[in-house]
Scaffold this motif. Structure first.
Motif, PDB file in Angstrom:
ATOM      1  N   GLU A  79       0.861  -1.177   0.000  1.00 22.35           N
ATOM      2  CA  GLU A  79       0.000   0.000   0.000  1.00 22.35           C
ATOM      3  C   GLU A  79       0.897   1.226   0.000  1.00 22.35           C
ATOM      4  O   GLU A  79       1.929   1.245   0.665  1.00 22.35           O
ATOM      5  N   LYS A  80       0.487   2.256  -0.743  1.00 26.23           N
ATOM      6  CA  LYS A  80       1.252   3.494  -0.753  1.00 26.23           C
ATOM      7  C   LYS A  80       0.774   4.339   0.421  1.00 26.23           C
ATOM      8  O   LYS A  80      -0.426   4.544   0.598  1.00 26.23           O
ATOM      9  N   LEU A  81       1.697   4.781   1.234  1.00 26.57           N
ATOM     10  CA  LEU A  81       1.330   5.552   2.418  1.00 26.57           C
ATOM     11  C   LEU A  81       0.811   6.933   2.040  1.00 26.57           C
ATOM     12  O   LEU A  81       1.243   7.527   1.043  1.00 26.57           O
ATOM     13  N   THR A  82      -0.107   7.452   2.856  1.00 25.26           N
ATOM     14  CA  THR A  82      -0.557   8.828   2.679  1.00 25.26           C
ATOM     15  C   THR A  82       0.562   9.767   3.139  1.00 25.26           C
ATOM     16  O   THR A  82       0.868  10.765   2.487  1.00 25.26           O
ATOM     17  N   SER A  83       1.180   9.445   4.264  1.00 30.16           N
ATOM     18  CA  SER A  83       2.375  10.170   4.697  1.00 30.16           C
ATOM     19  C   SER A  83       3.141   9.316   5.687  1.00 30.16           C
ATOM     20  O   SER A  83       2.669   8.270   6.114  1.00 30.16           O
ATOM     21  N   GLY A  84       4.328   9.787   6.032  1.00 28.26           N
ATOM     22  CA  GLY A  84       5.156   9.019   6.960  1.00 28.26           C
ATOM     23  C   GLY A  84       6.312   8.367   6.222  1.00 28.26           C
ATOM     24  O   GLY A  84       6.321   8.300   4.988  1.00 28.26           O
ATOM     25  N   SER A  85       7.305   7.911   6.974  1.00 26.94           N
ATOM     26  CA  SER A  85       8.446   7.295   6.311  1.00 26.94           C
ATOM     27  C   SER A  85       8.865   6.009   6.987  1.00 26.94           C
ATOM     28  O   SER A  85       8.631   5.797   8.180  1.00 26.94           O
ATOM     29  N   ILE A  86       9.461   5.142   6.174  1.00 32.26           N
ATOM     30  CA  ILE A  86       9.944   3.862   6.668  1.00 32.26           C
ATOM     31  C   ILE A  86      11.455   3.836   6.484  1.00 32.26           C
ATOM     32  O   ILE A  86      11.947   4.034   5.361  1.00 32.26           O
ATOM     33  N   PHE A  87      12.169   3.649   7.570  1.00 33.33           N
ATOM     34  CA  PHE A  87      13.630   3.574   7.499  1.00 33.33           C
ATOM     35  C   PHE A  87      14.060   2.123   7.585  1.00 33.33           C
ATOM     36  O   PHE A  87      13.668   1.415   8.508  1.00 33.33           O
ATOM     37  N   PHE A  88      14.865   1.687   6.626  1.00 29.17           N
ATOM     38  CA  PHE A  88      15.369   0.327   6.635  1.00 29.17           C
ATOM     39  C   PHE A  88      16.879   0.418   6.719  1.00 29.17           C
ATOM     40  O   PHE A  88      17.519   1.029   5.860  1.00 29.17           O
ATOM     41  N   GLU A  89      17.449  -0.129   7.734  1.00 26.98           N
ATOM     42  CA  GLU A  89      18.880   0.011   8.017  1.00 26.98           C
ATOM     43  C   GLU A  89      19.321   1.464   7.909  1.00 26.98           C
ATOM     44  O   GLU A  89      20.344   1.791   7.307  1.00 26.98           O
ATOM     45  N   GLY A  90      18.495   2.353   8.440  1.00 26.89           N
ATOM     46  CA  GLY A  90      18.859   3.768   8.503  1.00 26.89           C
ATOM     47  C   GLY A  90      18.537   4.590   7.272  1.00 26.89           C
ATOM     48  O   GLY A  90      18.702   5.812   7.290  1.00 26.89           O
ATOM     49  N   GLN A  91      18.062   3.954   6.219  1.00 24.63           N
ATOM     50  CA  GLN A  91      17.757   4.733   5.014  1.00 24.63           C
ATOM     51  C   GLN A  91      16.260   4.817   4.780  1.00 24.63           C
ATOM     52  O   GLN A  91      15.549   3.834   4.954  1.00 24.63           O
ATOM     53  N   ASP A  92      15.819   5.998   4.356  1.00 23.98           N
ATOM     54  CA  ASP A  92      14.400   6.215   4.138  1.00 23.98           C
ATOM     55  C   ASP A  92      13.981   5.583   2.814  1.00 23.98           C
ATOM     56  O   ASP A  92      14.206   6.147   1.737  1.00 23.98           O
ATOM     57  N   ILE A  93      13.356   4.432   2.871  1.00 23.19           N
ATOM     58  CA  ILE A  93      13.032   3.725   1.633  1.00 23.19           C
ATOM     59  C   ILE A  93      11.858   4.344   0.891  1.00 23.19           C
ATOM     60  O   ILE A  93      11.615   4.035  -0.265  1.00 23.19           O
ATOM     61  N   THR A  94      11.100   5.206   1.582  1.00 27.18           N
ATOM     62  CA  THR A  94       9.983   5.836   0.866  1.00 27.18           C
ATOM     63  C   THR A  94      10.514   6.785  -0.214  1.00 27.18           C
ATOM     64  O   THR A  94       9.770   7.218  -1.082  1.00 27.18           O
ATOM     65  N   LYS A  95      11.826   7.101  -0.153  1.00 25.50           N
ATOM     66  CA  LYS A  95      12.411   7.980  -1.167  1.00 25.50           C
ATOM     67  C   LYS A  95      13.120   7.184  -2.265  1.00 25.50           C
ATOM     68  O   LYS A  95      13.641   7.763  -3.209  1.00 25.50           O
ATOM     69  N   TRP A  96      13.182   5.878  -2.108  1.00 22.38           N
ATOM     70  CA  TRP A  96      13.894   5.068  -3.104  1.00 22.38           C
ATOM     71  C   TRP A  96      13.061   4.888  -4.374  1.00 22.38           C
ATOM     72  O   TRP A  96      11.840   4.768  -4.299  1.00 22.38           O
ATOM     73  N   PRO A  97      13.734   4.813  -5.537  1.00 27.50           N
ATOM     74  CA  PRO A  97      13.001   4.495  -6.761  1.00 27.50           C
ATOM     75  C   PRO A  97      12.603   3.011  -6.777  1.00 27.50           C
ATOM     76  O   PRO A  97      13.220   2.201  -6.075  1.00 27.50           O
ATOM     77  N   GLN A  98      11.590   2.674  -7.572  1.00 33.30           N
ATOM     78  CA  GLN A  98      11.110   1.294  -7.639  1.00 33.30           C
ATOM     79  C   GLN A  98      12.226   0.281  -7.916  1.00 33.30           C
ATOM     80  O   GLN A  98      12.265  -0.791  -7.335  1.00 33.30           O
ATOM     81  N   SER A  99      13.146   0.659  -8.816  1.00 37.72           N
ATOM     82  CA  SER A  99      14.185  -0.298  -9.205  1.00 37.72           C
ATOM     83  C   SER A  99      15.057  -0.678  -8.009  1.00 37.72           C
ATOM     84  O   SER A  99      15.433  -1.830  -7.833  1.00 37.72           O
ATOM     85  N   LYS A 100      15.345   0.312  -7.181  1.00 35.03           N
ATOM     86  CA  LYS A 100      16.186   0.041  -6.023  1.00 35.03           C
ATOM     87  C   LYS A 100      15.412  -0.780  -4.985  1.00 35.03           C
ATOM     88  O   LYS A 100      15.958  -1.696  -4.369  1.00 35.03           O
ATOM     89  N   LEU A 101      14.121  -0.451  -4.846  1.00 32.13           N
ATOM     90  CA  LEU A 101      13.296  -1.224  -3.914  1.00 32.13           C
ATOM     91  C   LEU A 101      13.274  -2.688  -4.335  1.00 32.13           C
ATOM     92  O   LEU A 101      13.346  -3.582  -3.512  1.00 32.13           O
ATOM     93  N   LYS A 102      13.184  -2.913  -5.627  1.00 30.69           N
ATOM     94  CA  LYS A 102      13.061  -4.274  -6.118  1.00 30.69           C
ATOM     95  C   LYS A 102      14.318  -5.104  -5.813  1.00 30.69           C
ATOM     96  O   LYS A 102      14.223  -6.284  -5.491  1.00 30.69           O
TER      97      LYS A 102
END
Lengths: 326, 324
Positions: free
Chosen positions: A66-89
């Motif tokens: 689900e795409k969040l309305t707001s808020g951020s998720i940090f994974f190992e210290g990095q904000d993944i909500t700012k990552w492009p799809q390719s990097k997420l994949k």
């Protein structure tokens, strides 16, 4: 020092409610409304609450379903909500895997177990067929399914065995985090213990982190290190498992604990008092003002229907949102 | 609770006849229920709990499922011998049943008022204005708020907990003497489950109805039942008063079931005892004691001969070779 793997900060997800031909938005379902939590490496965080509390939406947000309305998720210290799809994949999705609640619907009935467990490998790695084959057998062995099982279909297995296969599939890519959505609630009581013991063993062996969604507190206590009690889209109490069970502060937590206590007939005369909540959870379309729990709270006062309670820290990693928590 | 036994089941056998095999889903089960008392029937899926309940209601899917032996004595009559017409006078009136999933046991295209009045009209032959009164009093008994307004609601307009109360209202509408509740709380949330159980204890006090509570959850048993029957692979392996069974279970299966339930009052580092393996296939039962392949204290005799039922205390009997 705690080693944080994943952190959710102020996660908000509102779903629009539309009406008519033009799909006008007439309101918002506030599925989760400012949820924050951390999952430590090798540890388990449980989200607990009734249906409609926002547990599954939180899990879906972490799984990027689900795409969040707001808020951020940090994974190992990095904000993944700012990552492009390719990097997420490549860098996020393979490392965060899921086990669904119902082992009868989470697997394609026309695929053999071998192919079900191999699917994440086929999609995400460039290994040869032989390598995949060996890995599948290794995984099945880990979860206690005999090698002959690889060529069978899901319907040939019992619920507990299927849930083991689902766990094998989730572990295929060596994830860091596994999101377990009610991993045992569809199983028989006697089989639940088998699966919970297996999950704990695997956690110890691979230093896995789990995010468990559950409504049964006894299960949660057995599985988790940290617990977040959710009510109507918000976390109302959060803390170390033992601390929270020994010293529950929020009236809702107390009621939940009381509902899952085993009360023997002879206890009834003694001091063990069951708290039975009246009413049901209000609609997230139109949550109550002030504290969202005040409509069902036995200790509610005027202030509860007016002011939103702040977070009160009580001891290490234990906080509660309640106006009169002591 | 009185000493008045309203239901006595003796050596009940129910089997399903399929093309490949005869499946003896209930294989010689005996128990009784008193007025105002709750008997819990506990066991894993596939052990015959639900089939026992359906046999009592004579709601087996005929012709494949049939009662092939035993007696069901209710109110002085053997229900097994009744024909379909006669049975209808009991079903829904004297004996009623609540099923697990309120989503599927209510008809989505009828209002709840219509669904509750169906059995009231059928069994009580009342004029229409009286029917509505009865329906409202059934809704009141189940503590459904504003019953007059709820009558015209459809099931989808109600929450899961409220729907299960409506199912309870249908079951209680004709003032039955025996209620069979088949996992009525399994589909509900924990706090709603606690509400529902408290509600039924209250209803039982008011109406003195005898309840058979079918469940797989020992936690629910502790909260609700006076006595328990533990079923395994079509047989009752142990029956005892609830307080006794938690303190001193005699059958290894009972003990294992109780220990496999995580409890809040135990330390979390205890490893849960799990019962290894799965229940046997009912078409292919092991010889001797049916629990022997999974039993941790199995002896030679267990694999050869079925253990007899032994009385070990007041209303406490066990079928296990270890007990002799």
């Amino acid at each position: 020092m705690a080693d944080t793997l994943l952190e959710g900060r102020d996660l908000v997800k509102h779903y629009p409610v539309t009406k008519g031909l033009l799909q006008r938005t007439i309101g918002w379902v506030r599925a989760i409304d400012g949820v924050s939590f951390t999952v430590e490496r090798g540890k388990t965080l449980s989200l607990v609450g009734e249906s409609g509390a926002g547990k599954t939406t939180t899990a879906k947000a972490v799984l990027l379903q689900e795409k969040l309305t707001s808020g951020s998720i940090f994974f190992e210290g990095q904000d993944i909500t700012k990552w492009p799809q390719s990097k997420l994949k490549t860098d996020y999705r393979p490392r965060v895997q899921a086990v669904q609640q119902n082992p009868w619907s989470s697997m394609n009935p026309r695929m053999r177990v071998r192919d079900i467990v191999a699917e994440p490998l086929v999609v995400n790695t460039k290994q040869t067929k032989q390598q995949n084959r060996n890995r599948v057998l290794e995984l099945l062995d880990q979860v206690g399914i005999a090698a002959e099982g690889a060529d069978r279909y899901p319907h040939e297995f019992s619920g507990g065995q299927r849930q083991r296969i689902a766990v094998a599939r989730a572990l295929a890519l060596n994830p860091s985090l596994v999101v377990l959505d009610e991993p045992v609630s569809a199983l028989d009581v006697s089989i639940r213990a088998q699966i919970m013991n297996l999950l704990k063993d695997l956690q110890a062996k691979y230093n896995l982190s789990y995010m468990v969604i559950a409504h049964n507190l006894a299960t949660v206590r057995y599985m988790s290190h940290t617990v977040a009690i959710m009510y109507l889209g918000q976390i109302v109490e959060y803390g170390d498992t033992e601390e929270l069970f020994n010293n529950p502060l929020h009236p809702y937590t107390k009621a939940l604990i009381s509902a899952s206590m085993l009360v023997l007939p002879e206890d009834e005369d003694r001091q063990i008092k069951q708290i039975i909540l009246t009413g049901e959870m209000p609609s997230p379309l139109n949550p109550p003002l002030g504290c969202r729990f005040h409509t069902r709270c036995s200790e509610a006062q005027d202030i509860c229907s007016q002011d939103i309670p702040e977070k009160h820290a009580v001891g290490q990693q234990h906080w509660v949102k309640c106006h009169h928590f002591d | 609770m009185s000493n008045n036994i309203i239901l006595q089941v003796e050596d009940l056998h129910t089997a399903f006849f399929t093309r490949k095999a005869v499946i003896r889903a209930v294989d010689g089960v005996s128990f009784f229920v008193r007025e105002g008392e709750t008997l819990g029937i506990v066991g894993e899926s596939g052990c015959g709990k639900t089939v026992t309940g359906l046999s009592l209601m004579r709601l087996l899917p005929e012709p494949s499922g049939r009662i092939i032996g035993g007696k069901i004595i209710f109110d002085g009559r053997n229900l097994v011998e009744l024909d379909k017409q006669q049975m209808r006078a009991y079903r829904g009136k004297m004996i009623s049943m609540i099923l697990q999933d309120p989503m599927t046991s209510l008809n989505p295209v009828y209002t709840i008022g219509d669904q509750i009045s169906e059995s009231v009209k059928l069994h009580q032959g009342l004029p229409d204005d009286m029917v509505e009164k009865e329906v409202i009093s059934a809704l009141r008994l189940l503590k459904i708020p504003a019953p007059e307004q709820r009558l015209n609601d459809y099931p989808f307009q109600l929450s899961g907990g409220m729907r299960q109360r409506v199912v309870g209202a249908i079951a209680m509408s004709c003032h039955p003497r025996l209620l069979i509740a088949d996992e009525p709380t399994t589909a509900l949330d924990a706090t709603i489950q606690a509400q529902y159980i408290a509600l039924f204890k209250d209803i039982q006090q008011k109406t003195n109805v005898g309840i058979i509570f079918i469940t797989h959850d020992f936690g629910v048993v502790a909260n609700m039942c006076q006595r328990v029957a533990v079923m395994y692979a079509g047989k009752i392996v142990e029956t005892a008063p609830t307080s006794v069974i938690f303190k001193a279970p005699r059958h290894p299966y009972t003990a294992a079931l109780i220990n496999s339930v995580p409890r809040l009052d135990r330390s979390k580092d205890d490893r849960l005892d799990s019962i290894e393996g799965q229940p046997p296939s009912m078409a292919n039962l092991p010889p001797g004691c049916r629990f022997a392949p999974r039993c941790t204290v199995v002896q030679d005799i267990c694999r050869k001969q079925e253990p007899p039922e032994v009385k070990v205390g007041d209303e406490h009997s066990v079928s296990c070779w270890r007990v002799n």
